[in-house]
Each structure stands twice: as structure tokens, then as C-alpha cells.
Design a protein around this motif. Structure first.
Motif, PDB file in Angstrom:
ATOM      1  N   LYS A   1      -4.020  94.651 181.879  1.00  0.00           N
ATOM      2  CA  LYS A   1      -3.074  94.840 180.782  1.00  0.00           C
ATOM      3  C   LYS A   1      -2.882  93.517 180.069  1.00  0.00           C
ATOM      4  O   LYS A   1      -2.692  92.486 180.705  1.00  0.00           O
ATOM      5  CB  LYS A   1      -1.734  95.376 181.278  1.00  0.00           C
ATOM      6  CG  LYS A   1      -0.760  95.638 180.119  1.00  0.00           C
ATOM      7  CD  LYS A   1       0.391  96.511 180.531  1.00  0.00           C
ATOM      8  CE  LYS A   1       1.332  96.762 179.366  1.00  0.00           C
ATOM      9  NZ  LYS A   1       0.677  97.485 178.255  1.00  0.00           N
ATOM     10  N   ILE A   2      -2.971  93.555 178.745  1.00  0.00           N
ATOM     11  CA  ILE A   2      -2.774  92.349 177.952  1.00  0.00           C
ATOM     12  C   ILE A   2      -1.286  92.121 177.738  1.00  0.00           C
ATOM     13  O   ILE A   2      -0.548  93.038 177.362  1.00  0.00           O
ATOM     14  CB  ILE A   2      -3.483  92.462 176.587  1.00  0.00           C
ATOM     15  CG1 ILE A   2      -4.993  92.676 176.782  1.00  0.00           C
ATOM     16  CG2 ILE A   2      -3.235  91.206 175.755  1.00  0.00           C
ATOM     17  CD1 ILE A   2      -5.744  92.912 175.486  1.00  0.00           C
ATOM     18  N   ASP A   3      -0.837  90.901 177.986  1.00  0.00           N
ATOM     19  CA  ASP A   3       0.564  90.531 177.768  1.00  0.00           C
ATOM     20  C   ASP A   3       0.673  89.820 176.419  1.00  0.00           C
ATOM     21  O   ASP A   3       0.292  88.657 176.280  1.00  0.00           O
ATOM     22  CB  ASP A   3       1.042  89.609 178.894  1.00  0.00           C
ATOM     23  CG  ASP A   3       2.502  89.198 178.725  1.00  0.00           C
ATOM     24  OD1 ASP A   3       3.161  89.726 177.806  1.00  0.00           O
ATOM     25  OD2 ASP A   3       2.972  88.367 179.515  1.00  0.00           O
ATOM     26  N   PHE A   4       1.183  90.542 175.419  1.00  0.00           N
ATOM     27  CA  PHE A   4       1.385  89.948 174.102  1.00  0.00           C
ATOM     28  C   PHE A   4       2.772  89.312 173.978  1.00  0.00           C
ATOM     29  O   PHE A   4       3.193  88.898 172.901  1.00  0.00           O
ATOM     30  CB  PHE A   4       1.213  91.011 173.005  1.00  0.00           C
ATOM     31  CG  PHE A   4      -0.213  91.458 172.816  1.00  0.00           C
ATOM     32  CD1 PHE A   4      -1.157  90.599 172.287  1.00  0.00           C
ATOM     33  CD2 PHE A   4      -0.611  92.741 173.174  1.00  0.00           C
ATOM     34  CE1 PHE A   4      -2.479  91.000 172.103  1.00  0.00           C
ATOM     35  CE2 PHE A   4      -1.915  93.161 172.993  1.00  0.00           C
ATOM     36  CZ  PHE A   4      -2.858  92.287 172.454  1.00  0.00           C
ATOM     37  N   SER A   5       3.496  89.278 175.107  1.00  0.00           N
ATOM     38  CA  SER A   5       4.821  88.638 175.175  1.00  0.00           C
ATOM     39  C   SER A   5       5.841  89.253 174.226  1.00  0.00           C
ATOM     40  O   SER A   5       6.744  88.575 173.739  1.00  0.00           O
ATOM     41  CB  SER A   5       4.688  87.128 174.888  1.00  0.00           C
ATOM     42  OG  SER A   5       3.840  86.525 175.820  1.00  0.00           O
ATOM     43  N   ASP A   6       5.693  90.540 173.951  1.00  0.00           N
ATOM     44  CA  ASP A   6       6.667  91.202 173.081  1.00  0.00           C
ATOM     45  C   ASP A   6       7.298  92.416 173.758  1.00  0.00           C
ATOM     46  O   ASP A   6       8.094  93.108 173.157  1.00  0.00           O
ATOM     47  CB  ASP A   6       6.002  91.637 171.764  1.00  0.00           C
ATOM     48  CG  ASP A   6       4.868  92.623 171.995  1.00  0.00           C
ATOM     49  OD1 ASP A   6       4.443  92.788 173.164  1.00  0.00           O
ATOM     50  OD2 ASP A   6       4.393  93.223 171.020  1.00  0.00           O
TER      51      ASP A   6
END
Length: 362
Positions: free
Chosen positions: A304-309
Motif C-alpha cells: 500500500k502506498i502511503d501518500f500521507s493524506d
């Protein structure tokens, strides 16, 4: 050197044809006759090379020539490079020519998936070739175009409708779409449901789109409806009217999908639900979505990509109970770390550049 090239080198001498599936707009011929050929020269000494491509053999029948090469090379090491398999007559026979030949390798490009094109004749070659995918665009590639990449549809009977459909899919990259939903939202195309099923499937086989199924990773059940699409020419996302922030996220997701497919992994959208009965009522919630299930034979990994949003979604992802190894891809080049719960953290750019081998692979 592309990992695809390294994989081809690793499979030399295995008695099976090597089929490189590609989008028609990739420079597959240059890749085959350039990088692949030079890499083989660097690995095998005293190897004979024979090249076949449309400009060189316009009569399309090369079986006799292949028979002569095999007879001539009985005691020699040889590689036959064939660009554009289905330009030539009897493609199934061409594939079979190389079966069981450990001293002669056939490396062949095809702008459509072999099993799809051969239909019933695929039984004649099943198990006799290895399939690779030449991704049109990977992270770091610069492709600028004023129009969508639709050349693969140039000979399609319903070309205009198919192009409109392709543009719709690009504009809805990363979304869960059912065939009927796409039909309802593109009424201007004015086609029946089977047109959507057949055309989208064709686009996937032509290397125009990545088609991802959805899998509930708790029980590994494939969900019955809805697929997720990304264009293989990821730069086409830049041609949409989507907000820049969304384009940014979609392109990173697409680059991850492209990298995994280019390394011959199977990729699906990973879904996780939590369900419980509260006050006598059945309730469920999504623990995480927009993750990716990566599979290679019996090995699996969820990324899972963490886009920090959306910190809550990431926390739910880390807490989700699954026996499958989990990775959080964070923006940047962070080196691999693993927390006490066994969750791996790895820089997204590292992942897109090095692939899963960068963190130990499968």
C-alpha cells in the motif's frame, strides 16, 4: 539493463520460445534487436544470430528458413530473433519449432497476447513458451504526447468507439468499474454490453491497459464484479482533466503496477473488510483499499502506498489481520525497515526503481 532482459538471459537454453508481449507503440523491435541481442552476445560466446522482421521477410513464410537454421545449427549455439510474431504465417508452428531445442533459442515479440490471438490453437503451443511483458512506460521514463496512445486499435472494426472507451478508462484510472457501469456512463458510444466486455478485454491483450481484479485478502476470494484499470502508457493520465494531486497519485499507482507486471508478477487490487454483529445487526467496514496484491507462484505480498493524506487508512492497513506479508511504500528513497509487527516500510522510489528484489524479493 532491464530486468526483463535479465529474465530472458536466465531462461536461455530451456527449450521454450520466449515471447515478449508488447504494446504496438513500444519500440519492441529496437529493444529485441538492440538490447536483447547485445546482452546475449555478452553472455554467450560464439553464438550465431538470425533476425526476422517484416521489412526483411515481407513474404511472411519463414518456416522453411527456420528449418534450414535448425539443421545448420545442430552442433552450434544459436539465437533466432523474430519481431512481430503474427505478421508471419503459422505462428503456432513458429513457436513449436523451438520446443525442446536447448542449443537454439527463439526470442519473439508479439503486439497481442498469444493465447488470446490463437484462440483454440493455443492448445498446440501451451506450455511451450514463456511469456514476458515489455512495459511501455516505467518510472523514470519520459514520454510526452499530445494525444492518447491508441495505435493498437487502428485495425479494429469499431475503432472510433473503442478510442472513446479507452479515453474514458484513462480518465477513470484507479477506480472500481463494472462493465455495466461503464456502459451507463458512456451512452454516447451507443453500444451493447458485449462491446464493452470484448473491447476492454482486447485492450488488455493488446497491452494498452493493465486490468486488475479485486481480491479480498483475508480469504483470497476474488470479488465477482468490478475491475480496476490503468493505462500502460502512464503519460496518458497527464492528458486528462483530473486535478494535479489526483494525477500524481494515479501515476505513482500505475508505475507500481507497471513495475510488478514487467517483473512477471501477477497484480490485483487488494481489499480487506472487517465484519461483526453489533446489537444483532451485521455491520462491515473497509479496513483498506487501493492496496495491491502481488503474487509470484505461491508467494504473496500486499503493498500500500502511503501518500500521507489518510493516516487512518494506513493504520487500518497495518492492523489488518492477514497471513500475507505487508509493505507500506512511503514517498522518497527510504531504505527498508521492518517494525515489530512485521510490517515492511520501503521508499516508493526505491521500489519503482529496484522492484521487490530491492527488499529481498520473493
Amino acid at each position: 539493463m532491464k530486468k526483463l532482459t535479465l529474465d530472458i538471459l536466465d531462461n536461455l537454453g530451456n527449450g521454450k520460445a520466449k515471447i515478449i508481449t508488447c504494446n504496438k507503440e513500444t519500440e519492441a523491435g529496437d529493444y529485441l534487436l538492440g538490447e536483447v541481442k547485445e546482452a546475449i552476445k555478452g553472455k554467450i560466446n560464439n553464438c550465431l544470430f538470425f533476425d526476422f522482421y517484416p521489412e526483411k521477410y515481407p513474404n511472411r513464410n519463414i518456416l522453411g528458413r527456420l528449418a534450414d537454421i535448425i539443421d545448420f545449427c545442430k552442433d552450434n549455439r544459436a539465437v533466432v530473433l523474430i519481431h512481430d510474431l503474427f505478421f508471419f504465417h503459422y505462428p503456432e508452428a513458429i513457436i513449436n519449432v523451438f520446443y525442446g531445442k536447448n542449443n537454439i533459442d527463439g526470442i519473439i515479440t508479439s503486439d497481442i497476447e498469444v493465447s488470446y490471438k490463437l484462440k483454440d490453437k493455443d492448445t498446440q503451443v501451451r506450455g511451450r513458451y514463456i511469456r514476458f511483458f515489455l512495459a511501455p512506460m516505467l518510472y523514470g521514463d519520459e514520454i510526452k504526447s499530445k494525444d492518447y496512445h491508441v495505435k493498437a486499435l487502428e485495425n479494429y472494426g469499431a475503432k472510433d468507439a473503442a478510442i472513446e472507451l479507452y479515453k474514458y478508462l484513462v480518465n477513470h484510472s484507479g477506480e472500481v468499474l463494472s462493465f455495466r457501469q461503464v456502459l451507463e456512463q458512456t451512452k454516447s458510444i451507443d453500444r451493447r454490453l458485449m462491446f464493452y466486455v470484448d473491447t476492454i478485454n482486447l485492450m488488455n491483450k493488446l497491452g494498452m491497459i493493465y486490468l486488475l481484479k479485486r481480491v479480498d485478502v483475508k480469504d483470497m476470494d476474488e470479488l465477482s464484479s468490478g475491475f480496476v484499470y490503468y493505462p500502460t502508457f502512464i503519460s496518458d493520465i497527464d492528458l486528462t482533466d483530473l486535478p494535479n494531486e489526483k494525477k500524481f497519485k494515479l501515476k505513482y499507482e500505475a508505475f507500481l503496477v507497471a513495475k510488478m507486471f514487467s517483473e512477471n508478477y501477477m497484480v490485483n487490487r487488494a481489499i480487506s473488510y472487517h465484519a461483526d454483529t453489533i446489537d444483532g445487526k451485521y455491520k462491515s467496514r473497509v479496513e483498506f483499499n487501493r492496496g495491491f496484491l502481488i503474487e509470484y507462484f505461491n508467494r504473496k505480498c500486499i503493498i500500500k502506498i502511503d501518500f500521507s493524506d489518510n493516516n487512518e487508512m494506513i493504520e487500518n492497513f497495518k492492523k489488518a489481520k492477514t497471513h500475507i506479508p505487508q509493505m507500506v511504500a512511503v514517498l522518497g528513497h527510504m531504505e527498508l525497515i521492518v517494525d515489530k509487527a512485521g510490517i515492511a516500510y520501503y521508499g516508493l522510489e526505491n521500489l519503482l526503481e529496484k522492484g521487490l528484489k530491492g527488499y529481498g524479493g520473493f
